[in-house]
Structures are given as C-alpha cells and as structure tokens.
Design a protein around this motif. Structure first.
Motif, mmCIF file in Angstrom:
data_model
loop_
_atom_site.group_PDB
_atom_site.id
_atom_site.type_symbol
_atom_site.label_atom_id
_atom_site.label_comp_id
_atom_site.label_asym_id
_atom_site.label_seq_id
_atom_site.Cartn_x
_atom_site.Cartn_y
_atom_site.Cartn_z
ATOM 1 N N ASP A 7 0.640 -1.173 0.113
ATOM 2 C CA ASP A 7 -0.104 0.103 0.209
ATOM 3 C C ASP A 7 1.003 0.852 0.201
ATOM 4 O OD1 ASP A 7 -2.526 -1.639 2.396
ATOM 5 O OD2 ASP A 7 -2.304 -1.269 -0.143
ATOM 6 N N PHE A 33 -2.085 5.183 -2.476
ATOM 7 C CA PHE A 33 -3.588 5.439 -2.584
ATOM 8 C C PHE A 33 -3.136 5.006 -0.564
ATOM 9 C CE2 PHE A 33 -4.478 3.857 -6.313
ATOM 10 C CZ PHE A 33 -6.038 3.725 -5.738
ATOM 11 N N GLN A 35 -1.842 7.551 1.200
ATOM 12 C CA GLN A 35 -2.101 8.403 1.599
ATOM 13 C C GLN A 35 -3.281 9.168 1.261
ATOM 14 O OE1 GLN A 35 -0.026 9.944 4.058
ATOM 15 N NE2 GLN A 35 0.966 8.383 4.169
ATOM 16 N N LYS A 36 -4.165 8.638 0.106
ATOM 17 C CA LYS A 36 -5.359 8.841 -0.596
ATOM 18 C C LYS A 36 -5.073 10.200 -1.114
ATOM 19 C CE LYS A 36 -9.586 7.234 1.130
ATOM 20 N NZ LYS A 36 -9.043 6.055 0.278
ATOM 21 N N GLN A 37 -3.779 10.363 -2.123
ATOM 22 C CA GLN A 37 -4.249 11.917 -2.590
ATOM 23 C C GLN A 37 -2.793 10.981 -4.166
ATOM 24 O OE1 GLN A 37 -2.144 14.275 -0.425
ATOM 25 N NE2 GLN A 37 -2.273 16.108 -1.718
ATOM 26 N N ASN A 135 -18.880 6.749 -3.917
ATOM 27 C CA ASN A 135 -19.447 6.865 -2.284
ATOM 28 C C ASN A 135 -20.602 6.484 -1.614
ATOM 29 O OD1 ASN A 135 -16.252 9.076 -3.891
ATOM 30 N ND2 ASN A 135 -16.840 8.853 -1.561
ATOM 31 N N PRO A 536 -7.129 15.154 -3.465
ATOM 32 C CA PRO A 536 -7.044 13.877 -2.829
ATOM 33 C C PRO A 536 -7.868 13.047 -2.974
ATOM 34 C CG PRO A 536 -7.554 15.437 -1.678
ATOM 35 C CD PRO A 536 -7.849 16.603 -2.551
ATOM 36 N N ILE A 537 -7.982 12.050 -3.026
ATOM 37 C CA ILE A 537 -9.098 10.830 -3.180
ATOM 38 C C ILE A 537 -9.794 10.157 -1.849
ATOM 39 C CG2 ILE A 537 -9.178 8.405 -3.714
ATOM 40 C CD1 ILE A 537 -8.002 10.095 -5.650
ATOM 41 N N GLU A 539 -12.660 9.211 -2.713
ATOM 42 C CA GLU A 539 -13.109 8.148 -3.478
ATOM 43 C C GLU A 539 -13.124 6.492 -2.179
ATOM 44 O OE1 GLU A 539 -13.323 5.049 -7.608
ATOM 45 O OE2 GLU A 539 -12.972 7.036 -7.984
ATOM 46 N N GLU A 540 -14.436 5.609 -2.222
ATOM 47 C CA GLU A 540 -14.171 4.361 -1.276
ATOM 48 C C GLU A 540 -14.036 3.098 -2.135
ATOM 49 O OE1 GLU A 540 -18.453 4.199 0.895
ATOM 50 O OE2 GLU A 540 -18.216 6.446 0.497
ATOM 51 N N PHE A 546 -11.535 0.913 -8.660
ATOM 52 C CA PHE A 546 -10.859 2.498 -8.397
ATOM 53 C C PHE A 546 -11.738 3.015 -10.413
ATOM 54 C CE2 PHE A 546 -8.064 6.539 -8.810
ATOM 55 C CZ PHE A 546 -8.914 7.286 -7.901
ATOM 56 N N ASP A 550 -12.635 11.493 -8.277
ATOM 57 C CA ASP A 550 -12.661 13.042 -7.924
ATOM 58 C C ASP A 550 -11.443 13.369 -8.804
ATOM 59 O OD1 ASP A 550 -13.460 12.511 -4.826
ATOM 60 O OD2 ASP A 550 -11.975 10.313 -5.019
#
Length: 589
Positions: A7, A33, A35-37, A135, A536-537, A539-540, A546, A550
C-alpha cells in the motif's frame, strides 16, 4: 489489471482519451493510495491541428469562416473573435444594432453550452448512479439530508437531486436536454447556424433585424429565465452538500487563484475596435477583462493583457522559433512586443515518442508574464474567472446586473410561474472543482440577465429607425490586429498580421491550451496537471475497482469540451519510488 501489493507504493493510472476541443485529452497520474492522494499528473493532447500554419497566405476576410471550424462546440466564439480582430485590422466599426445581435447570439451560446455541459455531462459525475458506485456512504447521507431550497427547485432531499441527474432517466437531466434545444434556436435566430455562424462578418452581421426576430428570441429567453430560478438554488444545495458530507473536499481540483479573463460582449456605444482605445472600450465590456492573482485584480487593461501573453514550448512537440523572423516588434501604441508573443509565433511541429521527462503533448504552454513570473493562468472553466474579474472590477452595472467589488448581483424579472428573483454570486474562498461548477450555474443566470438588456437595446434601435447591421470596409495592404473575447470555457484571443493584403501570421488561442498546457520551460505544470496533482482521494473503492471520480471531477470542472469517451487503464503493478511531498495547501494563497 494489477496493482502493487504494498500500500505504500505509487500506482500509475491513466485516463486517455478524455475528448476535448483541440483533440484527445489524456490524464496520466501516480497515486499514493496509502495517503489517498494524487502525487503526480501529466496532461497530454494527442492531436495536432495546424490552423496557424495553413492560415498563412489566406484572404483575411475568410479568417472567421475558417477558424470557426477549429471547434465543433464553440466555433461561433472563434468566428466572433476573428471578426473582432478583422474589425481592428480594417478600421471598421459595426452599427450598434449589428453588435447587439452578435451579443445576443453569444449570450445564447453561453446559455446553451453551459447548460448542456453542466446538466448532461459534468452533472453525471454527481448523479445517484455515480455516487452509488464511488461513495455509497455519501449517497446514504444524501438520502437523509433535506434540501435547504426545496421550495425553489422541488427536490425534497439531496438524494432526490442526485436521482434527477441520472442520465437519460433523471427528470432534471431530461428537462435540461429540452432547454438545450431552444437555447440553440435562440442562437440560430441571431447568427443563422450553429455552431458555424452564417451571418457574422467583419463590419457587422447579415441578420435581417425585425421586431418579430427579437420577439421570437425573447419568448425562448423568458422560458430560460424561469428555468434558472430553479437551477441556481438546486446546484447550491448539491455543491454545499459535498462540502458538508466530505470534509476536505474543497481540496479536490484546488489550485492557487491564478485566473485569466479576456472580457466579452462589447458595448457598441464605446467599442470602436481600435487598438489605441482598447483599454477604454475593454473596460466597458459586459464581462470585465482581468487577471486575478491570489484574489487580487492585477489589471483590467486589454493592452496589458495582450502584451503579457507568452507562448512557451515547454514539453511540447515543437521546435523553438528563436532564429525565426519577428513579425511585430512594437504594438500600435509603440510598446515593445516579445518574441514569444502570438504575433511573433512560428509553429514548427516535431512529433516524437511520448516521454514525460522530455516531450509529451501537442499542447504548448501559454503563460502570462507579470513582469517577474510567467504565470500559468487558468480560466476556472470560464465562468469562475469571468465572475471573479467582473466582481472585483465593479464596472458592470445594468438593469439586471450589478458588480459590487466582492460579488455579482443578478436580478431575474417575473416570469409566468415565478416572481422576480435575485441571486448573488460571492467570491469564494477557493479555486476548486466545486466552485468552478457553481460559477457555471451562476453565469448562466448572468448571461440570461444580459440578454434581456441586449434585447431591449436592439428593439430601441429598430424603433428609432436604425436598422442597418453592417458597415462596408476595405482590407489594408498591411496591418496588425488582435481580438479578445471569452469562449464558453474561457479566454480566447486571435492575433493576425496582414502583409500585401494576405495573412502573414495568424494565431488563435482558445482556453484549452491555457488550461491543458504542459509543464513549461521553467518546469511549472499546466492547470489540469496542477489541479489533479493537488487532489486528495475520497472515493471509497479499493485500487482494483478504482473509478477515479475525484480526478474526473477535478478535470471536468474546467469544462474540457464534451468528455464523452473515457478509457481508463491501471498500471502493470510496477513498484515506483515512494514520494514524500508536503501537503499542497499549507501555503497561504
């Protein structure tokens, strides 16, 4: 499709093509992913058009017919801008009625194009189906959240608004399609044919002006005015909800406030199309030109805007023109003109294999030089820059529009089913995806309010017996000229040099090269790249499922022209070096 098991590794993801005005837009990213960015983005254009090359040697009177074919969406904006440049070159001033007719056509184009994009294209990114896929937790909250302005638009919950946006089935989606039909009819009444006008000429228009013509336009316009009384509060509710449902969503598509607006919709009482008076008549436009940096209005001068334009090659597939002829060394006021100005540009294509460390796109890097820095201005999708510049300047005052210095107030008169309604667009805190979309809604109301004034002015001309719509002219042997307006999605300029009665150099710059530009010679990313890199991300979905919603919202907020086909590919799972970058929004903008 595979992804790295770690990850902490970056994953390459690309969306190519995203169709737009000047070719196929590709977005290539590296995503962290953990840091979701998004940490890196490159924007590519895979199609070379070459209008600046084959315009050479043409009769300048054909320029607007040729350049309108640059785009099948905003071709009339190109025709209009070309006509403006020709008016300057020929020294011709159209009759007032001709200019009011042109303004009515362009106002209708703003209404048509913003409506169909906002409701039938970008609106899908916020519809129930899309939110359910990306989402589901947000959709669950939307179904429980009451709409603050339900009495104005009729949708009880935010979830109901999202369902109304579902493509082909949603109530509002279908209503907007009908609106696009009669706004296109409004355009055709004034300019003959959509999207390549048949009645626009230097010196005026060929439209036959009658009371019936403007009555036909007005009947459709008032239906649109009534529609906007529903649309503005509906979108306010939807966009405000995303801020509340997803804390931090203001950072999606956010970049520093670097906005450019070239102004549009001339006032014929002031506009004589001379370069010498361009500052004065530019400030009388019904959309005020301006450059906004960090929330401050640097200038409203079209001369300053013109002289500050620089075309940098950066990482694009062209050779430099440093050793080529300069067509214009000084402007008509005697100011020096830079070699990298459009008047002096030479287009020398050199295709190559795409290499993100070298050359990777056919889009150059237009920049605006403030005397110190080459600024990567964006248009905010068009409306954000237009409203921001107009609000700060405080110059536009009509019966229905008032620019206050920090907002734009819009009054829509009473219609069949709704009373007089007032809206106020206030300068936002951010230049981001949601505010670009919100501004697009408010500018539709702005365009409708201006069209009411233009109709009144045109009818006054006819009642006063001033029915001429065209002024004769002669083409000079030599001339330099420029035209400035706002295409639907932002700044548009045409620069022309005439020698021996023929076009010696011609460069049109629509908004897409500004917004979709590549990294320039100084390493500065273009606005798409910059906005996506800062996203930033939320999305769930996990990486293997994916959707990139966003990222798509960030890109589409700029209105990159009918993004009808999106193909996505995941990387092969290659492990990339971990990048640790400071958060983009620690700086004070």
């Amino acid at each position: 499709m595979t992804t790295s098991k770690d990850d902490g590794d970056l994953v390459e993801m690309s969306w190519d093509p995203i169709t737009r005005i000047v070719g196929s837009l590709g977005i290539y990213t590296k995503i962290d992913f953990a840091q979701k960015q998004v940490v890196e983005c490159h924007s590519t254009s895979s199609i070379f058009r070459g209008y600046s090359i084959f315009m050479k040697g043409k009769d300048p009177r054909d320029a607007h017919f040729i350049t309108s074919r640059i785009c099948g969406i905003c071709g009339d904006n190109h025709a209009t801008c070309s006509v403006y440049a020709q008016n300057m070159a020929y020294g011709v001033r159209p009759p007032h009625l001709g200019e009011w007719i042109l303004n009515l056509g362009e106002a209708a184009e703003y209404m048509f194009d913003h409506n169909i994009f906002q409701e039938n294209l970008v609106g899908v990114d916020y519809c129930e189906r899309m939110v359910a896929e990306t989402n589901p937790g947000v959709l669950e909250l939307a179904n429980r959240t009451e709409s603050p302005h339900a009495s104005a638009h009729g949708y009880r919950t935010i979830g109901d608004i999202m369902r109304s946006l579902n493509p082909l089935e949603g109530e509002f989606y279908r209503e907007a399609l009908q609106v696009s039909r009669y706004t296109r009819e409004m355009f055709c009444l004034m300019e003959g044919r959509h999207v390549h006008p048949s009645t626009l000429y230097p010196g005026g228009v060929g439209t036959v002006a009658t009371v019936q013509l403007f009555t036909d336009y007005l009947t459709r316009l008032m239906r649109y005015v009534e529609f906007m009384k529903k649309v503005v509060p509906m979108h306010d509710d939807l966009f405000d909800f995303f801020y509340e449902a997803l804390p931090g969503y203001e950072n999606v598509g956010r970049r520093r406030v670097l906005l450019g607006c070239w102004g549009s919709l001339n006032d014929p009482a002031h506009c004589d199309f001379t370069y010498e008076n361009m500052n004065a008549w530019g400030r009388k436009m019904f959309v005020t030109p301006g450059v906004v940096v960090d929330g401050k209005l640097l200038t409203t001068s079209l001369v300053d805007i013109n002289l500050g334009i620089r075309i940098l090659l950066g990482h694009s597939f062209y050779e430099d023109w440093e050793d080529q002829e300069m067509f214009v060394t000084r402007d008509p006021l005697g100011n020096p003109v830079d070699r990298r100005h459009p008047w002096n540009q030479h287009t020398i294509p050199r295709p190559a294999k795409r290499d993100f460390d070298d050359k990777y796109s056919w889009t150059m890097s237009p920049r605006w030089f403030d005397g110190t820095d080459h600024l990567a201005l964006d248009t905010g999708g068009g409306p954000l820059a237009r409203l921001w510049s107009t609000a700060l300047a405080g110059l536009v005052q009509t019966d229905y529009i008032r620019a206050t210095g920090n907002s734009v107030q819009i009054v829509l008169p009473r219609t069949v089913a709704r009373p007089e309604t007032a809206f106020e667009w206030k300068i936002p805190r951010w230049s981001n995806a949601l505010e670009r979309n919100r501004a697009r809604t408010y500018f539709q109301a702005y365009a409708a309010a201006l069209a009411l004034t233009f109709c009144q002015k045109a009818l006054s001309e006819i009642r006063g017996g001033n029915t001429r719509t065209w002024e004769p002219f002669t083409v000079p042997d030599d001339a330099v000229s420029c035209g400035f307006t706002e295409a639907v999605r932002g700044v548009l300029s045409h620069h022309m040099v005439i020698r021996d009665g023929r076009i010696a150099n011609y460069h049109p710059y629509p908004p897409t090269p500004w917004n979709g530009s590549v990294r320039d010679s100084f390493g500065t990313p273009g606005p798409y790249e910059d906005a996506v890199q800062n996203t930033p991300i939320f999305e769930e979905n996990p990486p293997e499922n994916f959707k990139g919603i966003d990222i798509m919202r960030a890109v589409r907020s700029f209105d990159p022209c009918l993004p009808c086909g999106v193909h996505m590919s995941l990387g092969t799972g290659k492990v990339l070096r971990k990048l640790h970058t400071p958060h983009a929004f620690n700086a004070e903008y």
